[in-house]
Design a protein around this motif. Structure first.
Motif, mmCIF file in Angstrom:
data_model
loop_
_atom_site.group_PDB
_atom_site.id
_atom_site.type_symbol
_atom_site.label_atom_id
_atom_site.label_comp_id
_atom_site.label_asym_id
_atom_site.label_seq_id
_atom_site.Cartn_x
_atom_site.Cartn_y
_atom_site.Cartn_z
ATOM 1 N N THR A 315 0.912 2.830 -8.340
ATOM 2 C CA THR A 315 -0.567 1.463 -8.276
ATOM 3 C C THR A 315 -0.963 1.453 -6.918
ATOM 4 O OG1 THR A 315 0.306 -0.807 -9.527
ATOM 5 C CG2 THR A 315 -1.372 -0.619 -7.736
ATOM 6 N N GLY A 316 -2.431 1.984 -7.826
ATOM 7 C CA GLY A 316 -3.854 1.891 -6.203
ATOM 8 C C GLY A 316 -4.570 1.104 -5.530
ATOM 9 N N ILE A 317 -4.989 0.636 -4.667
ATOM 10 C CA ILE A 317 -5.315 -0.643 -4.345
ATOM 11 C C ILE A 317 -6.614 -0.173 -3.687
ATOM 12 C CG2 ILE A 317 -5.789 -2.456 -3.318
ATOM 13 C CD1 ILE A 317 -3.469 -2.778 -4.762
ATOM 14 N N LEU A 318 -7.914 -0.293 -4.403
ATOM 15 C CA LEU A 318 -9.443 -0.300 -3.957
ATOM 16 C C LEU A 318 -9.232 -1.555 -3.269
ATOM 17 C CD1 LEU A 318 -10.492 1.345 -7.349
ATOM 18 C CD2 LEU A 318 -10.133 2.408 -4.940
ATOM 19 N N GLY A 319 -10.928 -1.504 -2.510
ATOM 20 C CA GLY A 319 -11.561 -2.318 -1.519
ATOM 21 C C GLY A 319 -12.619 -2.235 -1.041
ATOM 22 N N VAL A 320 -13.707 -2.584 -0.223
ATOM 23 C CA VAL A 320 -14.446 -1.832 0.861
ATOM 24 C C VAL A 320 -13.711 -1.941 2.230
ATOM 25 C CG1 VAL A 320 -16.227 -2.479 -0.530
ATOM 26 C CG2 VAL A 320 -15.629 -4.162 1.111
ATOM 27 N N ASN A 321 -13.922 -1.536 3.083
ATOM 28 C CA ASN A 321 -13.481 -2.071 4.461
ATOM 29 C C ASN A 321 -13.508 -3.328 4.598
ATOM 30 O OD1 ASN A 321 -12.257 0.609 5.027
ATOM 31 N ND2 ASN A 321 -14.721 1.334 5.859
#
Length: 597
Positions: A315-321
């Protein structure tokens, strides 16, 4: 096309190494060139020579009269006492820069989260790098040289930068030369690739995917002795052709030739075998986050997180800083306790984290690599099924690009990329069954990224990745999640869906109070909009559940008696039916999200 600048018979050497030997090349109007090659082979040096920052020992660089050249190099030359405003627009009157569409676009794309009057000395290194890039892009140039422009940028900013560079000049004008390890960016922006190797520069048509195909053809025709490198390139080409549907329309290479080259290359990962082995090492329970949340006082970082991590999940996790990615990883790793809900962890779970800080190397800085290896395990099980092999730490290091001579080098004297690879080796030799990678691509060139991806393809455990490198994230993970508004959201549409959701999120505050309350413009009435949103939420839960069942069923296949053909066929039929259901639900999900807007 008109010539902009070029180098003729360029020669450069250091006391112990010849970097370039009689290199001749040029940049013409309309060229968009990406530079690739192994770390230390001279990519940044080549850019510096052509930009006039590095004086060659032989040959010359010529620039057409009147051509304006802009450079972003690795040096930080910003003055601490300057403000962001003065660094980017200088003393230009506000009505002038504020009325310029390009400048407004640059500020929104790179500096929207930073106060305009901030002192540069108070910014982080990554923020200062963004200011330097904004300063360059806000000006007019005929040719731009960019050295690692995507460093310190997140997925959204990298996507914005690619779009900006594609529309910056009219077609057939301007010139771009960029050094980057971001392979998605190379494919998106560049129409030509220069590979720096063995004191020469070799030109290839097209972006990264086209370059990979041509390199495979070159290596095969030349019967290259670099067999390992060639095999990795062929494997990567197979993924580009099979596993990235969104990218297949962009590389304009011969599809028949590509298919012929990869016809004997198996799928990059044997998912069934990997899941079966992961199940045997982990059991059915890995880590379950059950209505988990984390708050600090009145500030909520995560809320209502429901995530049941399966054996062998990638699984890859995305999100802004600042969205909460590190907090989420802390919950999974057990280094952080939730303030609400709970985290359930399997009895056999052993989590290891590849951090950004190189902590694992602190105790070994003064030791030669060879001495570090002697303290470790004598062997490492690698691969699955009949392909399982025992590798010594030295063989594993060689697979990660180390030469035998480098085994005598003290750890403190290794390059950033070498330290990163040694750090990964130390973690793998601990034999974890859950591996967390936090920005693992820093300091690695494209060949070493391919080597790391190849290693992970045969790693039999649960993998969780946080990375701004879109190519790497899509390459090594099978599904993606994003942290949006403190909640964890599954992304059936992957990174493209994440970017669309973030664009909607950014657009919402700019609308009036009334329209913001009603949600994005969708063409649906209030009741229909609420119904559609409920159905989307239900579909996301159902998709996640059924996909988990499919993954478990595929893992169970490995334990099934293969002589029982009827039973095996029945199981496969059920799996196929479930996968068809998932595809239908995802199609419905896409339709609804388009209607909602």
């Amino acid at each position: 096309m008109a010539h902009l600048l070029g180098g003729e018979s360029l020669h450069l050497e250091y006391p112990t190494k010849v970097v370039f030997d009689s290199v001749t090349l040029g940049i013409a109007e309309g060229d968009r060139i990406g530079i690739v090659g192994r770390n230390g082979d001279g990519k940044s040096t080549l850019l510096g020579m052509l930009a006039g920052l590095v004086e060659p020992d032989g040959g010359r660089v010529t620039v057409r009269g009147g051509v304006r050249v802009g450079v972003l190099d690795q040096a930080d030359t910003l003055a601490d006492d300057d403000t962001i405003r003065s660094a980017v627009v200088g003393d230009r009157p506000e009505h002038e820069w504020a009325g310029d569409a390009r400048t407004r676009d640059v500020l929104a794309g790179l500096l929207g989260d930073l106060p305009w009057e901030s002192r540069l000395g108070d910014l982080s290194g990554g923020q200062r790098r963004r200011v330097a890039l904004a300063h360059l892009l806000a000006q007019d140039w005929d040719v731009m040289f960019l050295d690692e422009p995507t460093n310190h940028l997140d997925v959204e900013a990298i996507t914005w930068l690619a779009g900006h560079l594609k529309r910056r000049w009219p077609a057939g004008s301007g010139g771009l030369l960029v050094v980057t390890h971001d392979r998605w960016f190379l494919d998106e922006v560049c129409t030509m690739t220069w590979e720096v190797h063995d004191r020469i520069v070799e030109a290839f048509e097209g972006g990264y995917a086209a370059y990979i195909l041509q390199r495979v053809e070159r290596d095969r025709m030349a019967a290259s002795s670099e067999a390992r490198r060639q095999n990795l390139a062929r494997k990567e080409l197979a993924w580009l052709r099979r596993g990235a549907p969104a990218r297949t329309s962009k590389p304009r290479f011969r599809i028949d030739a590509a298919n012929a080259l990869i016809e004997d290359v198996p799928e990059i990962r044997d998912k069934t075998a990997l899941q079966s082995l992961a199940l045997s090492r982990l059991g059915k329970d890995v880590v379950d986050l059950l209505d988990a949340g984390v708050s600090y006082g009145d500030h909520t970082v995560l809320r209502d997180v429901e995530w049941r991590i399966a054996p062998g999940e990638r699984t890859g996790i995305l999100g802004v800083n600042g969205a909460g990615k590190s907090t989420l990883l802390g919950l999974v790793a057990g280094s952080l306790a939730p303030t609400e809900g709970r985290v359930k962890r399997g009895k056999t779970v052993k989590v290891a984290t590849l951090t950004q800080r190189l902590d694992e190397l602190e105790a070994h800085l003064n030791d030669p690599v060879r001495v570090v290896l002697e303290r470790l395990r004598t062997s490492y099980s690698f691969g699955t099924g009949s392909k399982t092999q025992e590798l010594t730490p030295g063989q594993l290091l060689e697979r990660l690009g180390f030469s035998s001579a480098q085994l005598s080098t003290p750890v403190k004297d290794l390059s950033g990329g070498q330290k990163r690879r040694l750090q990964l080796l130390l973690i793998l030799l601990e034999q974890p069954n859950v591996l967390i990678l936090d920005e693992p691509t820093n300091d690695l060139d494209t060949d070493m990224l391919a080597a790391m991806e190849d290693l992970l393809d045969s790693w039999p455990g649960t993998l969780i990745v946080v990375s701004h490198d879109r190519y790497f994230l899509e390459r090594v993970t099978d599904n993606q999640f994003a942290i949006l508004d403190a909640r964890l959201r599954h992304l059936p549409g992957g990174v493209d869906e994440y970017l669309r959701l973030r664009a909607l999120q950014d657009a919402a505050p700019t609308s009036s109070a009334g329209s913001a309350a009603a949600g994005p413009a969708s063409g649906l009435s209030g009741a229909d909009l609420r119904t559609a949103k409920k159905e989307v939420a239900a579909l996301e839960r159902r998709i996640g559940k059924v996909q988990g069942e499919v993954d478990a069923a595929r893992a169970a296949l490995a334990e099934h008696d293969h002589a029982d053909y009827e039973g095996l066929a029945a199981r496969m039929a059920r799996i196929t039916a479930a996968e068809t259901d998932v595809a239908a639900m995802e199609e419905r999900w896409f339709v609804l999200t388009e209607e909602i807007g």
